[in-house]
Design an enzyme around this catalytic site. Structure first.
Site, PDB file in Angstrom:
ATOM      1  N   GLU A  93       0.813  -1.206   0.000  1.00  0.00           N
ATOM      2  CA  GLU A  93       0.000   0.000   0.000  1.00  0.00           C
ATOM      3  C   GLU A  93       0.852   1.264   0.000  1.00  0.00           C
ATOM      4  O   GLU A  93       1.914   1.312   0.627  1.00  0.00           O
ATOM      5  CB  GLU A  93      -0.952  -0.016   1.203  1.00  0.00           C
ATOM      6  CG  GLU A  93      -1.976  -1.126   1.074  1.00  0.00           C
ATOM      7  CD  GLU A  93      -2.926  -1.234   2.252  1.00  0.00           C
ATOM      8  OE1 GLU A  93      -3.995  -1.830   2.079  1.00  0.00           O
ATOM      9  OE2 GLU A  93      -2.605  -0.728   3.346  1.00  0.00           O
ATOM     10  N   CYS A 106       3.557   8.353   1.408  1.00  0.00           N
ATOM     11  CA  CYS A 106       4.076   7.325   2.315  1.00  0.00           C
ATOM     12  C   CYS A 106       4.312   6.058   1.506  1.00  0.00           C
ATOM     13  O   CYS A 106       3.383   5.487   0.935  1.00  0.00           O
ATOM     14  CB  CYS A 106       3.072   7.081   3.437  1.00  0.00           C
ATOM     15  SG  CYS A 106       3.636   5.891   4.677  1.00  0.00           S
ATOM     16  N   CYS A 113       6.284  -7.230   6.848  1.00  0.00           N
ATOM     17  CA  CYS A 113       7.372  -6.740   7.694  1.00  0.00           C
ATOM     18  C   CYS A 113       7.762  -7.831   8.683  1.00  0.00           C
ATOM     19  O   CYS A 113       6.895  -8.467   9.288  1.00  0.00           O
ATOM     20  CB  CYS A 113       6.931  -5.482   8.444  1.00  0.00           C
ATOM     21  SG  CYS A 113       8.257  -4.734   9.429  1.00  0.00           S
ATOM     22  N   CYS A 117       6.236  -5.448  15.216  1.00  0.00           N
ATOM     23  CA  CYS A 117       5.933  -4.617  16.384  1.00  0.00           C
ATOM     24  C   CYS A 117       4.511  -4.924  16.876  1.00  0.00           C
ATOM     25  O   CYS A 117       3.600  -5.128  16.081  1.00  0.00           O
ATOM     26  CB  CYS A 117       6.054  -3.133  16.032  1.00  0.00           C
ATOM     27  SG  CYS A 117       7.742  -2.634  15.604  1.00  0.00           S
ATOM     28  N   CYS A 120       1.402  -2.796  15.491  1.00  0.00           N
ATOM     29  CA  CYS A 120       1.339  -2.505  14.058  1.00  0.00           C
ATOM     30  C   CYS A 120       0.649  -3.633  13.308  1.00  0.00           C
ATOM     31  O   CYS A 120       1.122  -4.767  13.307  1.00  0.00           O
ATOM     32  CB  CYS A 120       2.750  -2.294  13.515  1.00  0.00           C
ATOM     33  SG  CYS A 120       2.800  -1.881  11.762  1.00  0.00           S
ATOM     34  N   GLU A 173      10.415  -2.552   6.977  1.00  0.00           N
ATOM     35  CA  GLU A 173      11.533  -1.860   7.625  1.00  0.00           C
ATOM     36  C   GLU A 173      12.541  -1.518   6.529  1.00  0.00           C
ATOM     37  O   GLU A 173      13.227  -2.415   6.006  1.00  0.00           O
ATOM     38  CB  GLU A 173      12.160  -2.764   8.689  1.00  0.00           C
ATOM     39  CG  GLU A 173      13.545  -2.359   9.179  1.00  0.00           C
ATOM     40  CD  GLU A 173      13.631  -0.937   9.715  1.00  0.00           C
ATOM     41  OE1 GLU A 173      14.354  -0.120   9.099  1.00  0.00           O
ATOM     42  OE2 GLU A 173      12.990  -0.649  10.737  1.00  0.00           O
ATOM     43  N   SER A 204      11.998   6.110   8.008  1.00  0.00           N
ATOM     44  CA  SER A 204      11.602   5.693   9.349  1.00  0.00           C
ATOM     45  C   SER A 204      12.128   4.291   9.619  1.00  0.00           C
ATOM     46  O   SER A 204      11.931   3.382   8.805  1.00  0.00           O
ATOM     47  CB  SER A 204      10.075   5.711   9.481  1.00  0.00           C
ATOM     48  OG  SER A 204       9.684   5.229  10.754  1.00  0.00           O
ATOM     49  N   HIS A 228       8.627   4.372  20.799  1.00  0.00           N
ATOM     50  CA  HIS A 228       7.443   3.738  21.401  1.00  0.00           C
ATOM     51  C   HIS A 228       7.609   3.241  22.833  1.00  0.00           C
ATOM     52  O   HIS A 228       6.663   2.699  23.402  1.00  0.00           O
ATOM     53  CB  HIS A 228       6.941   2.579  20.535  1.00  0.00           C
ATOM     54  CG  HIS A 228       6.770   2.938  19.099  1.00  0.00           C
ATOM     55  ND1 HIS A 228       5.963   3.992  18.690  1.00  0.00           N
ATOM     56  CD2 HIS A 228       7.320   2.420  17.962  1.00  0.00           C
ATOM     57  CE1 HIS A 228       6.015   4.079  17.359  1.00  0.00           C
ATOM     58  NE2 HIS A 228       6.823   3.155  16.904  1.00  0.00           N
ATOM     59  N   ASN A 309      -3.971   3.202  16.397  1.00  0.00           N
ATOM     60  CA  ASN A 309      -5.112   2.765  15.593  1.00  0.00           C
ATOM     61  C   ASN A 309      -5.413   1.315  15.947  1.00  0.00           C
ATOM     62  O   ASN A 309      -4.705   0.406  15.505  1.00  0.00           O
ATOM     63  CB  ASN A 309      -4.797   2.894  14.095  1.00  0.00           C
ATOM     64  CG  ASN A 309      -4.694   4.338  13.664  1.00  0.00           C
ATOM     65  OD1 ASN A 309      -5.638   5.095  13.802  1.00  0.00           O
ATOM     66  ND2 ASN A 309      -3.525   4.733  13.174  1.00  0.00           N
ATOM     67  N   CYS A 352      -1.632   5.610  10.236  1.00  0.00           N
ATOM     68  CA  CYS A 352      -0.367   5.020  10.667  1.00  0.00           C
ATOM     69  C   CYS A 352      -0.593   3.657  11.324  1.00  0.00           C
ATOM     70  O   CYS A 352      -1.431   3.505  12.197  1.00  0.00           O
ATOM     71  CB  CYS A 352       0.309   5.961  11.658  1.00  0.00           C
ATOM     72  SG  CYS A 352       1.936   5.412  12.154  1.00  0.00           S
TER      73      CYS A 352
END
Length: 391
Positions: A93, A106, A113, A117, A120, A173, A204, A228, A309, A352
């Site tokens: 995406e 973005c 990934c 995390c 996420c 990542e 990031s 975080h 989220n 996010c």
């Protein structure tokens, strides 16, 4: 027969070398870069200032193609999300966020990934593979000219650029897909391609320390770090990579990176999780961490607090707005620039941590998450819950 080469896979130096292999002079590479990245051309016959002999060579040896668009949705706030086909059942995406004085894209760098995390949803899809250069830069190429087309803006220098900022904060990542990511960065910065300022391109990372150092030498752009947590015990549970590169090592890498970065600060991203990392004590611990009172170096920084989220598999909740505000105030009172990220694109799952795409999971994350659900039903809802151990 020689396999056709996608010219989106080549950075400026590689394209110059490729033209040399075709018996062409270096200036032809600059012309090609402009046609591809400034005019959005994918048909060699349209490149009218190239010699006919070169166009004929390219037609039999090369092509220009970004990942195909599967779906294209626009949010009520103007945020636009594309789902792109990257083959073998995988999709990634890409999200465009329009603002009054800039347009930010973005970009994803991996199908899925592997960092996984806790907060996420992208990580819960598992990891399939790294994206190629053409698949990474192809997102910018596709989005820029789709946006222009939808607004009736012509390609090339005369048309107003729609994408002024790029953030590598999509799926994956970036520093675990290092070479293709850096090649794509070089294309973004090249004046014959997109001509973006290093200050307007942000990578990031969740904290791959050796690659942070390598990036500082190869292509230093603005950096955001997914922090975080305020201590190693908490971060080990939220960002598993912390077990390999703990906070003291990460802070030292950030400090070193700033010697080469286009900005004089690191942005620390901090996802606000109710009753997990959002207390006053956590805020004070963060201040000690970045100001060098916890044993590591002081790191000039700003904080970007991100309202979580929620998604069912996480078992986590968003911090309440008054708590986020109080947390931010503690950081600001300590002299740290702090912002709270405005949620955008929630209605199309473009916010996010929501870029989940469609990934063929080769890491069996979904299977493990199902097991966790079974264990929680058997042993209680707190099984596997993140806890902090007092030092």
């Amino acid at each position: 027969m020689t396999a056709l080469i996608n010219l989106l896979d080549l950075d400026p130096a590689q394209l110059t070398a490729y033209c040399g292999e075709l018996g062409e002079k270096p200036f032809r590479a600059k012309q090609l870069l402009r046609w591809i990245h400034q005019f959005g051309a994918h048909d060699f016959d349209a490149m009218t200032d190239l010699a006919k002999s070169l166009r004929d060579k390219l037609a039999t040896r090369a092509f220009i193609a970004a990942p195909a668009v599967i779906s294209d949705h626009t949010s009520s706030d103007g945020t636009r999300k594309w789902l792109l086909d990257v083959g073998q059942g995988n999709a990634v995406e890409t999200v465009f966020i329009p603002e009054e004085n800039r347009g930010t894209l973005c970009i994803s760098t991996q199908a899925g990934c592997a960092v996984n995390c806790r907060f996420c949803s992208t990580g819960k899809q598992g990891f399939s593979r790294n994206l190629s250069v053409g698949e990474i830069i192809g997102q910018l190429w596709m989005a820029e000219f789709e946006l222009r087309k939808s607004k009736g803006i012509e390609p090339g220098h005369k048309g107003e650029r729609q994408i002024t900022n790029v953030v590598m904060m999509g799926m994956g990542e970036p520093l675990l897909n290092y070479e293709p990511t850096v090649t794509a960065l070089k294309l973004m910065l090249d004046d014959n391609a997109y001509g973006l300022s290093r200050r307007r391109v942000t990578l990031s990372t969740s904290g791959v320390v050796p690659m942070i150092d390598k990036l500082s030498q190869d292509c230093a752009v603005a950096m955001a770090v997914s922090l975080h947590a305020s201590n190693d015990t908490l971060r080990d549970g939220l960002v598993p990579l912390n077990k390999k590169y703990p906070l003291r090592e990460l802070m030292a890498a950030c400090k070193r990176y700033l010697e080469f970065a286009p900005r004089d600060f690191i942005t620390f991203e901090y996802c606000m999780l109710d009753d997990v990392n959002d207390t006053d004590a956590h805020a004070r611990e963060l201040i000690a961490l970045v100001q060098g009172h916890a044993g590591g170096p002081a790191v000039p920084c700003k904080f970007n607090l991100i309202p979580f989220n929620p998604f069912p598999e996480s078992g986590l909740k968003r911090s309440k707005n008054p708590r986020i505000k109080a947390f931010a105030q503690i950081l600001m009172d300590a002299g740290i620039v702090t912002t709270v990220r405005k949620t955008r694109g929630d209605d199309i799952d473009a916010a996010c941590g929501q870029l989940a795409g469609e990934v063929q999971d080769r890491t069996r994350v979904q299977e493990r998450m199902q097991k966790m659900t079974e264990y929680q039903q058997k042993f209680g809802k707190n099984f596997g819950r993140i806890i902090e151990v007092s030092q």
